[in-house]
Design a protein around this motif. Structure first.
Motif, PDB file in Angstrom:
ATOM      1  N   PRO A   7      55.725 -47.602-152.215  1.00 32.85           N
ATOM      2  CA  PRO A   7      56.516 -47.643-150.979  1.00 32.85           C
ATOM      3  C   PRO A   7      57.999 -47.659-151.317  1.00 32.85           C
ATOM      4  CG  PRO A   7      55.558 -49.796-151.431  1.00 32.85           C
ATOM      5  CD  PRO A   7      54.969 -48.841-152.433  1.00 32.85           C
ATOM      6  N   VAL A   8      58.787 -47.052-150.448  1.00 36.43           N
ATOM      7  CA  VAL A   8      60.205 -46.847-150.726  1.00 36.43           C
ATOM      8  C   VAL A   8      61.102 -47.640-149.785  1.00 36.43           C
ATOM      9  CG1 VAL A   8      62.032 -45.082-150.604  1.00 36.43           C
ATOM     10  CG2 VAL A   8      59.894 -44.607-151.828  1.00 36.43           C
ATOM     11  N   VAL A   9      60.699 -47.812-148.534  1.00 34.16           N
ATOM     12  CA  VAL A   9      61.578 -48.447-147.554  1.00 34.16           C
ATOM     13  C   VAL A   9      61.040 -49.806-147.121  1.00 34.16           C
ATOM     14  CG1 VAL A   9      62.427 -46.239-146.685  1.00 34.16           C
ATOM     15  CG2 VAL A   9      60.498 -47.348-145.551  1.00 34.16           C
ATOM     16  N   ARG A  10      61.978 -50.676-146.788  1.00 34.17           N
ATOM     17  CA  ARG A  10      61.649 -51.967-146.199  1.00 34.17           C
ATOM     18  C   ARG A  10      62.636 -52.216-145.066  1.00 34.17           C
ATOM     19  NH1 ARG A  10      60.653 -57.535-149.572  1.00 34.17           N
ATOM     20  NH2 ARG A  10      60.208 -58.925-147.814  1.00 34.17           N
ATOM     21  N   LEU A  11      62.119 -52.399-143.871  1.00 32.86           N
ATOM     22  CA  LEU A  11      62.936 -52.638-142.691  1.00 32.86           C
ATOM     23  C   LEU A  11      62.801 -54.094-142.273  1.00 32.86           C
ATOM     24  CD1 LEU A  11      64.713 -51.807-140.320  1.00 32.86           C
ATOM     25  CD2 LEU A  11      62.653 -50.947-139.169  1.00 32.86           C
ATOM     26  N   SER A  12      63.875 -54.838-142.419  1.00 34.12           N
ATOM     27  CA  SER A  12      63.899 -56.253-142.064  1.00 34.12           C
ATOM     28  C   SER A  12      64.767 -56.437-140.820  1.00 34.12           C
ATOM     29  CB  SER A  12      64.458 -57.095-143.211  1.00 34.12           C
ATOM     30  OG  SER A  12      63.648 -56.954-144.365  1.00 34.12           O
ATOM     31  N   ALA A  13      64.246 -57.111-139.820  1.00 34.66           N
ATOM     32  CA  ALA A  13      64.942 -57.236-138.540  1.00 34.66           C
ATOM     33  C   ALA A  13      65.160 -58.702-138.193  1.00 34.66           C
ATOM     34  CB  ALA A  13      64.144 -56.552-137.435  1.00 34.66           C
ATOM     35  N   ARG A  14      66.317 -58.972-137.570  1.00 29.19           N
ATOM     36  CA  ARG A  14      66.712 -60.345-137.267  1.00 29.19           C
ATOM     37  C   ARG A  14      66.036 -60.851-135.985  1.00 29.19           C
ATOM     38  NH1 ARG A  14      70.964 -63.372-139.195  1.00 29.19           N
ATOM     39  NH2 ARG A  14      72.020 -61.579-140.104  1.00 29.19           N
ATOM     40  N   VAL A  15      65.601 -62.086-136.048  1.00 29.47           N
ATOM     41  CA  VAL A  15      65.065 -62.762-134.876  1.00 29.47           C
ATOM     42  C   VAL A  15      66.223 -63.286-134.038  1.00 29.47           C
ATOM     43  CG1 VAL A  15      63.715 -64.738-134.077  1.00 29.47           C
ATOM     44  CG2 VAL A  15      62.920 -63.383-136.039  1.00 29.47           C
ATOM     45  N   LEU A  16      66.251 -62.913-132.760  1.00 32.25           N
ATOM     46  CA  LEU A  16      67.317 -63.342-131.856  1.00 32.25           C
ATOM     47  C   LEU A  16      66.993 -64.658-131.162  1.00 32.25           C
ATOM     48  CD1 LEU A  16      68.084 -59.904-130.166  1.00 32.25           C
ATOM     49  CD2 LEU A  16      69.326 -60.991-132.060  1.00 32.25           C
ATOM     50  N   GLN A  17      65.727 -64.836-130.831  1.00 34.75           N
ATOM     51  CA  GLN A  17      65.339 -66.036-130.089  1.00 34.75           C
ATOM     52  C   GLN A  17      63.844 -66.267-130.272  1.00 34.75           C
ATOM     53  OE1 GLN A  17      65.167 -66.176-125.599  1.00 34.75           O
ATOM     54  NE2 GLN A  17      66.937 -67.520-125.881  1.00 34.75           N
ATOM     55  N   ILE A  18      63.459 -67.520-130.266  1.00 36.00           N
ATOM     56  CA  ILE A  18      62.046 -67.892-130.269  1.00 36.00           C
ATOM     57  C   ILE A  18      61.825 -68.829-129.085  1.00 36.00           C
ATOM     58  CG2 ILE A  18      60.168 -69.030-131.525  1.00 36.00           C
ATOM     59  CD1 ILE A  18      61.598 -68.314-134.123  1.00 36.00           C
ATOM     60  N   ARG A  19      60.804 -68.527-128.298  1.00 35.15           N
ATOM     61  CA  ARG A  19      60.571 -69.363-127.123  1.00 35.15           C
ATOM     62  C   ARG A  19      59.088 -69.668-126.974  1.00 35.15           C
ATOM     63  NH1 ARG A  19      62.348 -66.982-121.763  1.00 35.15           N
ATOM     64  NH2 ARG A  19      64.294 -66.683-122.916  1.00 35.15           N
ATOM     65  N   ASP A  20      58.825 -70.821-126.359  1.00 35.91           N
ATOM     66  CA  ASP A  20      57.458 -71.187-126.006  1.00 35.91           C
ATOM     67  C   ASP A  20      57.025 -70.399-124.776  1.00 35.91           C
ATOM     68  OD1 ASP A  20      57.381 -73.067-128.053  1.00 35.91           O
ATOM     69  OD2 ASP A  20      58.170 -74.662-126.760  1.00 35.91           O
ATOM     70  N   VAL A  21      55.783 -69.980-124.765  1.00 32.95           N
ATOM     71  CA  VAL A  21      55.222 -69.290-123.597  1.00 32.95           C
ATOM     72  C   VAL A  21      53.918 -69.970-123.216  1.00 32.95           C
ATOM     73  CG1 VAL A  21      56.306 -67.045-123.992  1.00 32.95           C
ATOM     74  CG2 VAL A  21      54.153 -67.578-125.139  1.00 32.95           C
ATOM     75  N   LYS A  22      53.587 -69.852-121.956  1.00 36.23           N
ATOM     76  CA  LYS A  22      52.378 -70.460-121.415  1.00 36.23           C
ATOM     77  C   LYS A  22      51.349 -69.382-121.088  1.00 36.23           C
ATOM     78  CE  LYS A  22      54.038 -74.702-121.259  1.00 36.23           C
ATOM     79  NZ  LYS A  22      53.467 -75.782-122.119  1.00 36.23           N
ATOM     80  N   ALA A  23      50.123 -69.760-121.108  1.00 35.55           N
ATOM     81  CA  ALA A  23      49.066 -68.836-120.701  1.00 35.55           C
ATOM     82  C   ALA A  23      49.376 -68.300-119.308  1.00 35.55           C
ATOM     83  CB  ALA A  23      47.715 -69.541-120.720  1.00 35.55           C
ATOM     84  N   GLY A  24      49.290 -66.966-119.166  1.00 37.97           N
ATOM     85  CA  GLY A  24      49.603 -66.325-117.893  1.00 37.97           C
ATOM     86  C   GLY A  24      50.989 -65.725-117.831  1.00 37.97           C
ATOM     87  N   ASP A  25      51.907 -66.154-118.719  1.00 45.02           N
ATOM     88  CA  ASP A  25      53.235 -65.531-118.775  1.00 45.02           C
ATOM     89  C   ASP A  25      53.101 -64.077-119.221  1.00 45.02           C
ATOM     90  OD1 ASP A  25      54.367 -67.925-118.069  1.00 45.02           O
ATOM     91  OD2 ASP A  25      55.131 -68.405-120.079  1.00 45.02           O
ATOM     92  N   THR A  26      54.065 -63.265-118.810  1.00 43.69           N
ATOM     93  CA  THR A  26      54.094 -61.880-119.268  1.00 43.69           C
ATOM     94  C   THR A  26      55.308 -61.665-120.165  1.00 43.69           C
ATOM     95  OG1 THR A  26      55.331 -61.124-117.321  1.00 43.69           O
ATOM     96  CG2 THR A  26      52.914 -61.038-117.209  1.00 43.69           C
ATOM     97  N   VAL A  27      55.212 -60.629-121.003  1.00 43.19           N
ATOM     98  CA  VAL A  27      56.253 -60.346-121.997  1.00 43.19           C
ATOM     99  C   VAL A  27      56.733 -58.910-121.825  1.00 43.19           C
ATOM    100  CG1 VAL A  27      56.817 -60.235-124.453  1.00 43.19           C
ATOM    101  CG2 VAL A  27      55.201 -61.960-123.620  1.00 43.19           C
ATOM    102  N   GLY A  28      58.047 -58.730-121.694  1.00 39.19           N
ATOM    103  CA  GLY A  28      58.650 -57.401-121.715  1.00 39.19           C
ATOM    104  C   GLY A  28      58.577 -56.650-120.402  1.00 39.19           C
TER     105      GLY A  28
END
Length: 378
Positions: free
Chosen positions: A244-265
């Protein structure tokens, strides 16, 4: 190689694309060894498949490559500035209006039709010398190259090729990544049938990356690997035998708790099934991370797989980090979107596309860092 490297260099970049030039050179050497004594060229079109021709071209030259293939005249001019002693062939051919560019920059046109043959012959007359050229024969792609009818005329009027210094007759395999596909043998047969009319004038080249692995019958005098140099697979559905030649590392902007039933995006397409944690990551489709990877792709923290959840948006995506120890990941930290545990081929499979699209689509918002993991240089 990439597995031993830190994910980021401590800068404030939102993401980093790490490119291992040592892996590219090693892949070239491995392919060259597989070819025995056959010359191994290199395709560096599309900015070296998205990895940066300005760095990759010289690295491949250092590894021993002397014949390079690009798609456009502009790419050829750029590569000539980097590699004054290399042979640089332009696959798109000798288009009208470019006649003066090829001799000025020492570029080699890949001739794709009878009109281009006439054009290169006139260029030789004007220059007073035999200019180098290659001849493309269409054996099944129906894209570029001389047709069967064109080749019939060449066989009947061999003088039509007088003038240029013909280096290679070449053709391009349609399905080399599927060794069982009968089109491989059919194209090989057509190519061999065309060569008796040409072999007194030029050598032959048929194998691309996957074609090299079809065996010596396909190797002829020059192979033209491209995708394999950059870690791409050579057989459909199987892991790549190359580094393998490439490695893409991306920064985490935020981490949040979610509850069952929440939607994402956007669109609420991902519904959380149980309480957990979601990390928002600073990469999106504007960075070349395909929208088709929505709820299909994955990130990695070390060897831990983190599924992409919800839609990939322009600048961000979300990953489920419920299984990550909170002490191991925090805002400002990084996850790998591509790397040794999740290659361009894996991402392509998840997106329903090919690794070429993943690799060449990587955007320019990343901080690019070049290393040579083989020699330990960075």
């Amino acid at each position: 190689m990439l597995d031993t490297l830190p994910a980021i260099n401590g800068s404030g970049a939102a993401s980093e694309l790490l490119i291992d030039l040592g892996a590219i050179k090693q892949n070239y050497t491995d392919l060259k060894e597989r070819l025995g004594g056959v010359e191994c060229g290199a395709a560096v079109k599309a900015d070296a498949y998205g990895t940066g021709m300005d760095r990759v071209g010289p690295a491949l030259f250092e590894a021993g490559c002397r014949t390079f293939f690009v798609a456009t005249v502009d790419e050829g001019i750029a590569l000539r500035g980097l590699l004054p002693d290399a042979r640089v062939a332009v696959l798109n051919g000798l288009l009208q209006g470019t006649e003066e560019v090829f001799p000025e920059y020492g570029l080699i046109p890949v001739i794709n039709d009878l009109g281009q043959i006439t054009r290169i012959r006139q260029m030789c007359v004007t220059a007073g010398r035999a200019l180098p050229a290659m001849l493309h024969i269409d054996t099944g792609m129906s894209r570029l190259g001389l047709t069967a009818g064109d080749m019939k005329r060449v066989s009947e009027e061999p003088d039509i090729l007088d003038g240029p210094d013909w280096l290679y007759a070449l053709s391009h395999l349609v399905s080399a990544d599927d060794p069982a596909d009968p089109s491989n043998a059919a194209q090989l047969k057509r190519f061999r049938e065309a060569l008796p009319h040409l072999q007194q004038r030029m050598q032959a080249s048929l194998a691309n990356s996957a074609g090299i692995f079809l065996g010596p019958d396909y190797h002829f005098n020059l192979a033209r690997p491209g995708f394999a140099l950059y870690g791409g697979r050579v057989k459909d559905g199987e892991p790549s035998p190359l580094a393998p030649v490439v490695r893409l590392s991306a920064r985490v902007l935020q981490i949040r708790d979610v509850k069952a039933g929440d939607t994402v995006g956007y669109g609420g397409t991902h519904k959380v099934r149980k309480d957990g944690r979601i990390a928002t990551v600073a990469v999106g489709y504007a960075d070349g991370y395909l929208r088709a990877l929505s709820s299909q792709g994955a990130a990695y923290l070390g060897k831990l797989r983190l599924p992409v959840v919800g839609r990939v948006s322009m600048d961000m995506l979300a990953v489920d980090v419920s299984d990550v120890d909170p002490a191991d990941l925090h805002p400002g930290g990084f996850v790998d979107l591509l790397g040794p545990h999740y290659t361009v081929n894996d991402a392509a499979d998840a997106a329903g596309t090919i690794g070429y699209e993943i690799l060449t689509g990587l955007g320019h918002r990343y901080t690019r860092r070049y290393i040579d993991a083989v020699s330990g240089e960075s």
